[in-house]
Scaffold this motif. Structure first.
Motif, short mmCIF file in Angstrom:
data_model
loop_
_atom_site.label_atom_id
_atom_site.label_comp_id
_atom_site.label_asym_id
_atom_site.label_seq_id
_atom_site.Cartn_x
_atom_site.Cartn_y
_atom_site.Cartn_z
N GLY A 142 0.81 -1.21 0.00
CA GLY A 142 0.00 0.00 0.00
C GLY A 142 0.84 1.26 0.00
O GLY A 142 0.52 2.24 -0.67
N LEU A 143 1.95 1.24 0.75
CA LEU A 143 2.82 2.42 0.82
C LEU A 143 3.56 2.64 -0.50
O LEU A 143 3.63 3.76 -1.01
CB LEU A 143 3.81 2.26 1.97
CG LEU A 143 3.22 2.28 3.38
CD1 LEU A 143 4.28 1.91 4.41
CD2 LEU A 143 2.64 3.65 3.70
N LEU A 144 4.13 1.58 -1.06
CA LEU A 144 4.89 1.73 -2.30
C LEU A 144 4.00 2.10 -3.47
O LEU A 144 4.46 2.75 -4.42
CB LEU A 144 5.66 0.44 -2.61
CG LEU A 144 6.86 0.16 -1.71
CD1 LEU A 144 7.49 -1.19 -2.05
CD2 LEU A 144 7.92 1.25 -1.83
N ALA A 145 2.74 1.70 -3.44
CA ALA A 145 1.84 2.03 -4.53
C ALA A 145 1.59 3.53 -4.64
O ALA A 145 1.14 4.01 -5.68
CB ALA A 145 0.51 1.30 -4.36
N THR A 146 1.91 4.29 -3.58
CA THR A 146 1.73 5.75 -3.65
C THR A 146 2.89 6.43 -4.35
O THR A 146 2.81 7.63 -4.62
CB THR A 146 1.59 6.33 -2.23
OG1 THR A 146 2.83 6.14 -1.51
CG2 THR A 146 0.47 5.66 -1.47
N ARG A 147 3.97 5.73 -4.61
CA ARG A 147 5.12 6.34 -5.29
C ARG A 147 4.88 6.33 -6.79
O ARG A 147 4.10 5.53 -7.32
CB ARG A 147 6.42 5.59 -4.97
CG ARG A 147 6.60 5.22 -3.53
CD ARG A 147 6.34 6.35 -2.58
NE ARG A 147 7.48 7.24 -2.40
CZ ARG A 147 7.47 8.31 -1.62
NH1 ARG A 147 6.36 8.63 -0.96
NH2 ARG A 147 8.54 9.06 -1.50
N GLU A 148 5.59 7.22 -7.50
CA GLU A 148 5.38 7.32 -8.95
C GLU A 148 5.77 6.04 -9.66
O GLU A 148 5.05 5.57 -10.55
CB GLU A 148 6.19 8.50 -9.50
CG GLU A 148 5.57 9.85 -9.15
CD GLU A 148 6.32 10.98 -9.81
OE1 GLU A 148 7.50 10.78 -10.17
OE2 GLU A 148 5.73 12.06 -9.96
N ARG A 204 17.41 12.36 -3.13
CA ARG A 204 18.15 11.11 -3.28
C ARG A 204 17.84 10.11 -2.17
O ARG A 204 17.95 8.88 -2.36
CB ARG A 204 19.64 11.44 -3.30
CG ARG A 204 20.58 10.28 -3.46
CD ARG A 204 22.00 10.80 -3.65
NE ARG A 204 22.46 11.58 -2.52
CZ ARG A 204 23.03 11.05 -1.42
NH1 ARG A 204 23.18 9.75 -1.32
NH2 ARG A 204 23.45 11.82 -0.44
N LEU A 205 17.45 10.60 -0.99
CA LEU A 205 17.22 9.72 0.16
C LEU A 205 15.74 9.65 0.56
O LEU A 205 15.42 9.09 1.61
CB LEU A 205 18.03 10.23 1.37
CG LEU A 205 19.55 10.28 1.20
CD1 LEU A 205 20.20 10.94 2.41
CD2 LEU A 205 20.11 8.88 0.99
N ALA A 206 14.86 10.20 -0.26
CA ALA A 206 13.45 10.29 0.13
C ALA A 206 12.84 8.91 0.38
O ALA A 206 12.11 8.72 1.37
CB ALA A 206 12.67 11.03 -0.94
N ASN A 207 13.13 7.94 -0.48
CA ASN A 207 12.54 6.61 -0.29
C ASN A 207 13.18 5.87 0.88
O ASN A 207 12.50 5.10 1.57
CB ASN A 207 12.70 5.79 -1.58
CG ASN A 207 11.82 6.31 -2.70
OD1 ASN A 207 10.66 6.64 -2.49
ND2 ASN A 207 12.38 6.43 -3.89
N HIS A 208 14.47 6.12 1.14
CA HIS A 208 15.10 5.55 2.33
C HIS A 208 14.39 6.06 3.59
O HIS A 208 14.03 5.29 4.49
CB HIS A 208 16.58 5.93 2.40
CG HIS A 208 17.41 5.49 1.23
ND1 HIS A 208 17.18 5.93 -0.06
CD2 HIS A 208 18.47 4.64 1.14
CE1 HIS A 208 18.06 5.39 -0.88
NE2 HIS A 208 18.84 4.60 -0.18
N ALA A 209 14.19 7.39 3.61
CA ALA A 209 13.56 8.00 4.78
C ALA A 209 12.11 7.57 4.93
O ALA A 209 11.58 7.49 6.05
CB ALA A 209 13.65 9.53 4.68
N PHE A 210 11.45 7.30 3.82
CA PHE A 210 10.07 6.85 3.83
C PHE A 210 9.92 5.61 4.70
O PHE A 210 9.04 5.51 5.57
CB PHE A 210 9.63 6.58 2.40
CG PHE A 210 8.15 6.36 2.22
CD1 PHE A 210 7.23 7.04 2.97
CD2 PHE A 210 7.70 5.47 1.26
CE1 PHE A 210 5.86 6.84 2.79
CE2 PHE A 210 6.34 5.26 1.06
CZ PHE A 210 5.43 5.95 1.83
N ALA A 211 10.80 4.63 4.50
CA ALA A 211 10.76 3.40 5.30
C ALA A 211 11.22 3.65 6.73
O ALA A 211 10.61 3.18 7.69
CB ALA A 211 11.63 2.34 4.64
N PHE A 212 12.29 4.41 6.87
CA PHE A 212 12.87 4.62 8.21
C PHE A 212 11.89 5.34 9.13
O PHE A 212 11.63 4.91 10.26
CB PHE A 212 14.17 5.41 8.08
CG PHE A 212 14.90 5.60 9.38
CD1 PHE A 212 15.85 4.68 9.79
CD2 PHE A 212 14.63 6.69 10.20
CE1 PHE A 212 16.52 4.85 11.00
CE2 PHE A 212 15.29 6.87 11.40
CZ PHE A 212 16.24 5.94 11.81
#
Length: 415
Positions: A142-148, A204-212
């Motif tokens: 569900g979370l990853l589906a919100t990414r482009e 560059r780190l937005a997806n890393h921070a998304f999980a963290f």
């Protein structure tokens, strides 16, 4: 501003369009930061940006000088309404994001496969952390589906998850057992949470921070009545990492993303919408058309970084041309529906609009005939003539370079 030789540079237009779309996405947050008493500032901001998009589209169609003053003046009025908010301002600006039906179907299918695989693993192994594993899998999809582009985001998301587990493990084993008050807990969490917040503002780190940022507090699980023991933490951390890894593998193996395929689907959608706006029952406004097309093009450019530069420039040029053509078609459709238009003019415009619905840009020959006929009538508004002139002249300008056939068909994904 345009070069003296003719139309603006495609890359410069694309950069400007990306800036306008980015500002539009931040409007709500900016208005919240401005505090109370802002009235309809968000609506006025979106309206101002819509008029600037119209300026860009008209300028690409060859309009210069006074022909752009109307949109510029309207944008200035909306900016002034932001600077001096009115009490009980009735202005509203409605907008909506375009639906990406095929991408949604692909994401749904991947999620179904992944959740079924997680359930099967739990069923076969009887893993005590199986319910948490299945729950994490569903949540991550569900979370990853919100990414482009979920397939691209999943790699950074997994690396962020690894960092999340490592830092959370350090805190569970060494830091939190030494803390005896809520104030102390807030103090020791200050460093990782601020680091995660700063990373979220770094592209560059937005997806890393998304999980963290999302899962760090979940893995810690602080409680007034007790603490996680190491075994419980390791089971939860393993379920979390396994879920993120499964999601990453699924996005890479089930209907893998193809930038070429995405560009082709987007181009086909633009062509369908360009014909559909000519239908008399269509209710797309100029502002909604421009906003949807700008958002779609910027998204396609961001997701197509691996596409050869010449192919991407050709795609951008055609999409920008479609924005301009759609603007003129909508203006003609609205003119044909106006109550004060002469019947003879209305009949001719409807002939052209029906032809455009069937043939798209190939209906320019009928547009030229209608334009020649309307030039001889004194009761035609300048706006109608300008829109017809723009549509017919668009076919005479030097076309935007198209990619070579082998580039256009080089993708391996579904069209």
């Amino acid at each position: 501003a345009a070069p003296a030789a003719g139309r603006p540079d495609v890359e410069a237009e694309g950069d400007l369009l990306a800036d306008l779309v980015g500002v539009n996405a931040r409007v709500e947050f900016d208005v919240l930061e401005m505090g109370a008493g802002q009235g309809r500032s968000a609506d006025h901001a979106r309206a101002a940006l819509a008029h600037l998009l119209a300026v860009l589209a008209r300028a690409r169609g060859g309009v210069r000088g006074a022909g752009l003053d109307g949109d510029f003046d309207a944008a200035r009025r909306h900016i002034q309404a932001i600077l001096a908010p009115r009490a009980r301002d009735p202005f509203r600006f409605r907008s909506h994001s375009p639906r990406q039906a095929i991408e949604a179907f692909h994401n749904g299918l991947r999620a179904a496969v992944g959740i079924a695989a997680a359930w099967l693993a739990w069923e076969v192994t009887a893993w005590p952390a199986g319910p948490a594993f299945v729950s994490f899998v569903a949540l991550v999809y569900g979370l990853l589906a919100t990414r482009e582009v979920p397939a691209l985001a999943s790699a950074g998301f997994f690396r962020g998850a690894v960092w999340c587990v490592a830092v959370a493990g350090l805190y569970v084993v060494l830091v939190i057992p030494a803390v005896t008050s809520p104030e102390g807990l807030a103090l020791v969490l200050l460093v990782p949470m601020i680091a995660g917040g700063l990373a979220a503002r770094t592209p560059r780190l937005a997806n890393h921070a998304f999980a963290f940022n999302l899962f760090f507090p979940v893995l810690l699980g602080p409680s007034n009545l007790g603490r996680f023991d190491e075994v419980s933490f390791l089971n939860g951390a393993m379920a979390f990492l396994a879920a993120v890894l499964l999601a990453r593998l699924t996005f890479g193996l089930v209907l893998p993303f193809s930038a070429d395929g995405h560009l082709r689907r987007t181009a086909a959608w633009v062509e369908r919408r360009l014909r559909a706006v000519a239908r008399l029952h269509d209710r797309s406004s100029v502002q909604s058309w421009l906003a949807a097309q700008a958002d779609s093009m910027v998204r396609a450019v961001r997701t197509g970084r691996d596409v050869p530069r010449d192919q991407m420039l050709g795609y951008m040029g055609r999409h920008l041309d479609a924005m301009t053509l759609g603007l003129w078609v909508i203006e003609l459709r609205d003119a044909a529906l106006a109550a004060d238009i002469p019947d003879g003019v209305r009949a001719r415009l409807r002939v052209f609009l029906r032809a455009w619905t069937r043939r798209g840009a190939d209906a320019r020959d009928i547009g030229r005939q209608v334009l020649d006929d309307l030039h001889r009538r004194p009761d035609v508004t300048p706006g109608v003539l300008a829109a017809l002139q723009g549509l017919t002249d668009a076919g005479n300008r030097s076309p935007t370079p198209r990619p070579a056939p082998e580039q256009a068909d080089g993708g391996s994904g579904p069209a």
